[in-house]
Scaffold this motif. Structure first.
Motif, PDB file in Angstrom:
ATOM      1  N   ALA A  95      -3.735 -41.027 -15.356  1.00  0.00           N
ATOM      2  CA  ALA A  95      -2.814 -40.581 -16.406  1.00  0.00           C
ATOM      3  C   ALA A  95      -2.688 -41.649 -17.474  1.00  0.00           C
ATOM      4  CB  ALA A  95      -1.437 -40.261 -15.816  1.00  0.00           C
ATOM      5  N   VAL A  96      -2.510 -41.207 -18.708  1.00  0.00           N
ATOM      6  CA  VAL A  96      -2.235 -42.143 -19.808  1.00  0.00           C
ATOM      7  C   VAL A  96      -0.741 -42.432 -19.781  1.00  0.00           C
ATOM      8  CG1 VAL A  96      -2.366 -42.522 -22.285  1.00  0.00           C
ATOM      9  CG2 VAL A  96      -4.127 -41.160 -21.154  1.00  0.00           C
ATOM     10  N   TRP A  97      -0.377 -43.537 -19.149  1.00  0.00           N
ATOM     11  CA  TRP A  97       1.024 -43.890 -18.941  1.00  0.00           C
ATOM     12  C   TRP A  97       1.113 -45.383 -18.710  1.00  0.00           C
ATOM     13  CZ3 TRP A  97       4.926 -40.947 -20.145  1.00  0.00           C
ATOM     14  CH2 TRP A  97       6.214 -41.209 -19.664  1.00  0.00           C
ATOM     15  N   SER A  98       2.160 -46.021 -19.193  1.00  0.00           N
ATOM     16  CA  SER A  98       2.226 -47.484 -19.135  1.00  0.00           C
ATOM     17  C   SER A  98       3.385 -48.026 -18.322  1.00  0.00           C
ATOM     18  CB  SER A  98       2.307 -48.055 -20.560  1.00  0.00           C
ATOM     19  OG  SER A  98       3.466 -47.584 -21.228  1.00  0.00           O
ATOM     20  N   ALA A  99       4.283 -47.159 -17.833  1.00  0.00           N
ATOM     21  CA  ALA A  99       5.466 -47.636 -17.113  1.00  0.00           C
ATOM     22  C   ALA A  99       5.268 -47.500 -15.610  1.00  0.00           C
ATOM     23  CB  ALA A  99       6.703 -46.848 -17.547  1.00  0.00           C
ATOM     24  N   THR A 100       5.627 -48.549 -14.890  1.00  0.00           N
ATOM     25  CA  THR A 100       5.568 -48.508 -13.432  1.00  0.00           C
ATOM     26  C   THR A 100       6.632 -49.448 -12.870  1.00  0.00           C
ATOM     27  OG1 THR A 100       4.073 -48.599 -11.519  1.00  0.00           O
ATOM     28  CG2 THR A 100       3.906 -50.383 -13.120  1.00  0.00           C
ATOM     29  N   ARG A 101       6.880 -49.293 -11.585  1.00  0.00           N
ATOM     30  CA  ARG A 101       7.943 -50.061 -10.933  1.00  0.00           C
ATOM     31  C   ARG A 101       7.337 -51.197 -10.100  1.00  0.00           C
ATOM     32  NH1 ARG A 101      13.045 -48.280 -10.254  1.00  0.00           N
ATOM     33  NH2 ARG A 101      12.352 -46.170 -10.759  1.00  0.00           N
ATOM     34  N   VAL A 102       8.016 -52.331 -10.109  1.00  0.00           N
ATOM     35  CA  VAL A 102       7.578 -53.464  -9.296  1.00  0.00           C
ATOM     36  C   VAL A 102       7.960 -53.203  -7.850  1.00  0.00           C
ATOM     37  CG1 VAL A 102       7.921 -55.922  -8.832  1.00  0.00           C
ATOM     38  CG2 VAL A 102       7.741 -55.100 -11.187  1.00  0.00           C
ATOM     39  N   LYS A 103       6.996 -53.344  -6.964  1.00  0.00           N
ATOM     40  CA  LYS A 103       7.234 -53.162  -5.535  1.00  0.00           C
ATOM     41  C   LYS A 103       6.477 -54.235  -4.766  1.00  0.00           C
ATOM     42  CE  LYS A 103       6.936 -49.779  -1.779  1.00  0.00           C
ATOM     43  NZ  LYS A 103       6.497 -48.410  -1.383  1.00  0.00           N
ATOM     44  N   TYR A 195      12.182 -32.547 -14.450  1.00  0.00           N
ATOM     45  CA  TYR A 195      13.117 -33.232 -15.320  1.00  0.00           C
ATOM     46  C   TYR A 195      13.157 -32.483 -16.649  1.00  0.00           C
ATOM     47  CZ  TYR A 195      13.043 -37.250 -12.150  1.00  0.00           C
ATOM     48  OH  TYR A 195      13.148 -38.069 -11.052  1.00  0.00           O
ATOM     49  N   ASP A 196      14.349 -32.036 -17.021  1.00  0.00           N
ATOM     50  CA  ASP A 196      14.518 -31.323 -18.286  1.00  0.00           C
ATOM     51  C   ASP A 196      13.559 -30.138 -18.372  1.00  0.00           C
ATOM     52  OD1 ASP A 196      15.697 -30.820 -20.720  1.00  0.00           O
ATOM     53  OD2 ASP A 196      14.397 -32.190 -21.844  1.00  0.00           O
ATOM     54  N   GLY A 197      13.334 -29.496 -17.222  1.00  0.00           N
ATOM     55  CA  GLY A 197      12.491 -28.311 -17.195  1.00  0.00           C
ATOM     56  C   GLY A 197      11.001 -28.590 -17.175  1.00  0.00           C
ATOM     57  N   GLN A 198      10.596 -29.861 -17.164  1.00  0.00           N
ATOM     58  CA  GLN A 198       9.184 -30.216 -17.184  1.00  0.00           C
ATOM     59  C   GLN A 198       8.788 -30.866 -15.862  1.00  0.00           C
ATOM     60  OE1 GLN A 198       7.143 -29.388 -19.777  1.00  0.00           O
ATOM     61  NE2 GLN A 198       8.957 -28.394 -20.617  1.00  0.00           N
ATOM     62  N   PRO A 199       7.605 -30.528 -15.319  1.00  0.00           N
ATOM     63  CA  PRO A 199       7.166 -31.138 -14.062  1.00  0.00           C
ATOM     64  C   PRO A 199       6.705 -32.577 -14.249  1.00  0.00           C
ATOM     65  CG  PRO A 199       5.483 -29.629 -14.897  1.00  0.00           C
ATOM     66  CD  PRO A 199       6.662 -29.497 -15.809  1.00  0.00           C
ATOM     67  N   TYR A 200       7.174 -33.440 -13.365  1.00  0.00           N
ATOM     68  CA  TYR A 200       6.761 -34.844 -13.347  1.00  0.00           C
ATOM     69  C   TYR A 200       6.123 -35.144 -11.988  1.00  0.00           C
ATOM     70  CZ  TYR A 200       9.098 -36.205 -17.697  1.00  0.00           C
ATOM     71  OH  TYR A 200       9.456 -36.350 -19.005  1.00  0.00           O
ATOM     72  N   ILE A 207       6.554 -42.544 -12.094  1.00  0.00           N
ATOM     73  CA  ILE A 207       6.888 -41.132 -12.255  1.00  0.00           C
ATOM     74  C   ILE A 207       6.549 -40.766 -13.695  1.00  0.00           C
ATOM     75  CG2 ILE A 207       8.724 -39.409 -12.233  1.00  0.00           C
ATOM     76  CD1 ILE A 207      10.160 -41.018 -10.143  1.00  0.00           C
ATOM     77  N   LEU A 208       5.665 -39.812 -13.872  1.00  0.00           N
ATOM     78  CA  LEU A 208       5.141 -39.530 -15.205  1.00  0.00           C
ATOM     79  C   LEU A 208       4.982 -38.031 -15.409  1.00  0.00           C
ATOM     80  CD1 LEU A 208       1.920 -38.940 -14.400  1.00  0.00           C
ATOM     81  CD2 LEU A 208       1.904 -41.407 -14.238  1.00  0.00           C
ATOM     82  N   PRO A 209       4.981 -37.565 -16.658  1.00  0.00           N
ATOM     83  CA  PRO A 209       4.864 -36.128 -16.917  1.00  0.00           C
ATOM     84  C   PRO A 209       3.465 -35.611 -16.595  1.00  0.00           C
ATOM     85  CG  PRO A 209       4.869 -37.364 -18.971  1.00  0.00           C
ATOM     86  CD  PRO A 209       5.192 -38.346 -17.893  1.00  0.00           C
ATOM     87  N   LEU A 210       3.420 -34.382 -16.142  1.00  0.00           N
ATOM     88  CA  LEU A 210       2.132 -33.761 -15.821  1.00  0.00           C
ATOM     89  C   LEU A 210       1.211 -33.747 -17.031  1.00  0.00           C
ATOM     90  CD1 LEU A 210       0.287 -32.109 -13.943  1.00  0.00           C
ATOM     91  CD2 LEU A 210       1.578 -30.068 -14.601  1.00  0.00           C
TER      92      LEU A 210
END
Length: 250
Positions: A95-103, A195-200, A207-210
């Protein structure tokens, strides 16, 4: 420019429009009734004008029914979107997405370069827009490169688990020009939410949009280990052998 409208926003606009139309419809009926009640018996309302008013009333009523239908379709689309997205669970996605969580003290991304670069600078940015770490990227050739951040800031500190960070890429060619790039999240899809009617989708620690998914493929499965007693195929083979009555006759 046309702005995207989410399902929830669209439903809100339809509901607002329906309320306005219904109010106008009620007002129209009140005025029409008052007009008929108070008309001059010697000079009644012109039949053509009356027919036109009835046609307008029928049009408003039809618009109310249309809005109800659109609301039903949007509600059905929400359920269908979640059901469709659920079929992606277990697949490997990009996915084209740049946010992730540190674990466990680290966070992972991939980045793609549109051409060879002479210099690549990576920046890890916190939720407030502050650059907490910056350094050179090891991958400079055209294509996709992986990057794992160890959670250490430029000042030598260690960020806590659970924080969300984004990756930015600045790539330059030998002439100092910009090389196009994009940040990617890769991994197995493990969950779906609305979320807000959109699948993530949940991919790794993101967690990113489809709509951000650009590639899907079947998850790779490891070859069965015949020496592993917990392997399903080996366990079935062992059970079949144990239950084979012919081996006791030999």
């Amino acid at each position: 420019m046309v702005d995207a409208i989410s399902t929830a926003n669209a439903a809100g606009r339809i509901n607002a429009g329906t309320s306005s139309l219904f109010s106008n419809f009620e007002t129209f009926l009140t005025l029409l009734t008052a007009q008929l009640r108070n008309q001059d018996p010697l000079s009644p309302v012109d039949s053509n004008e009356f027919t036109g008013q009835l046609t307008q009333m029928a049009g408003v009523e039809q618009q109310l029914l249309t809005n109800d239908l659109l609301t039903s379709l949007l509600a059905a689309q929400q359920g269908t979107g979640l059901t469709t997205a659920a079929t992606y669970i277990g697949k490997e996605a990009t996915a084209v997405w740049s946010a992730t969580r540190v674990k466990d003290g680290e966070a992972s991304w991939s980045y793609e370069l549109a051409g060879d670069a002479a210099e690549v600078t990576l920046q890890v940015v916190d939720g407030r827009g502050n650059v907490v770490w910056s350094g050179p990227g090891s991958g400079k050739t055209d294509g996709v490169h992986d990057f794992t951040w160890n959670g250490q800031t430029t000042g030598g500190g260690q960020v806590a688990d659970g924080g969300v960070y984004t990756l930015k890429v600045v790539a330059k060619n030998g002439a100092g020009g910009t090389v196009d790039s994009q940040v990617l999240i890769k991994g197995r899809i493990s969950g779906v939410e609305l979320y807000d009617g959109q699948p993530y989708l949940t991919i790794g620690n993101s967690i990113l949009p489809l709509s951000s998914v650009i590639a899907l493929q079947e998850a790779r499965q490891a070859a069965p280990d015949p020496t592993d007693p917990t392997d399903d195929e080996s366990l079935l083979a062992s059970m079949a052998s144990a239950l084979n009555p012919l081996k006791y006759l030999s």
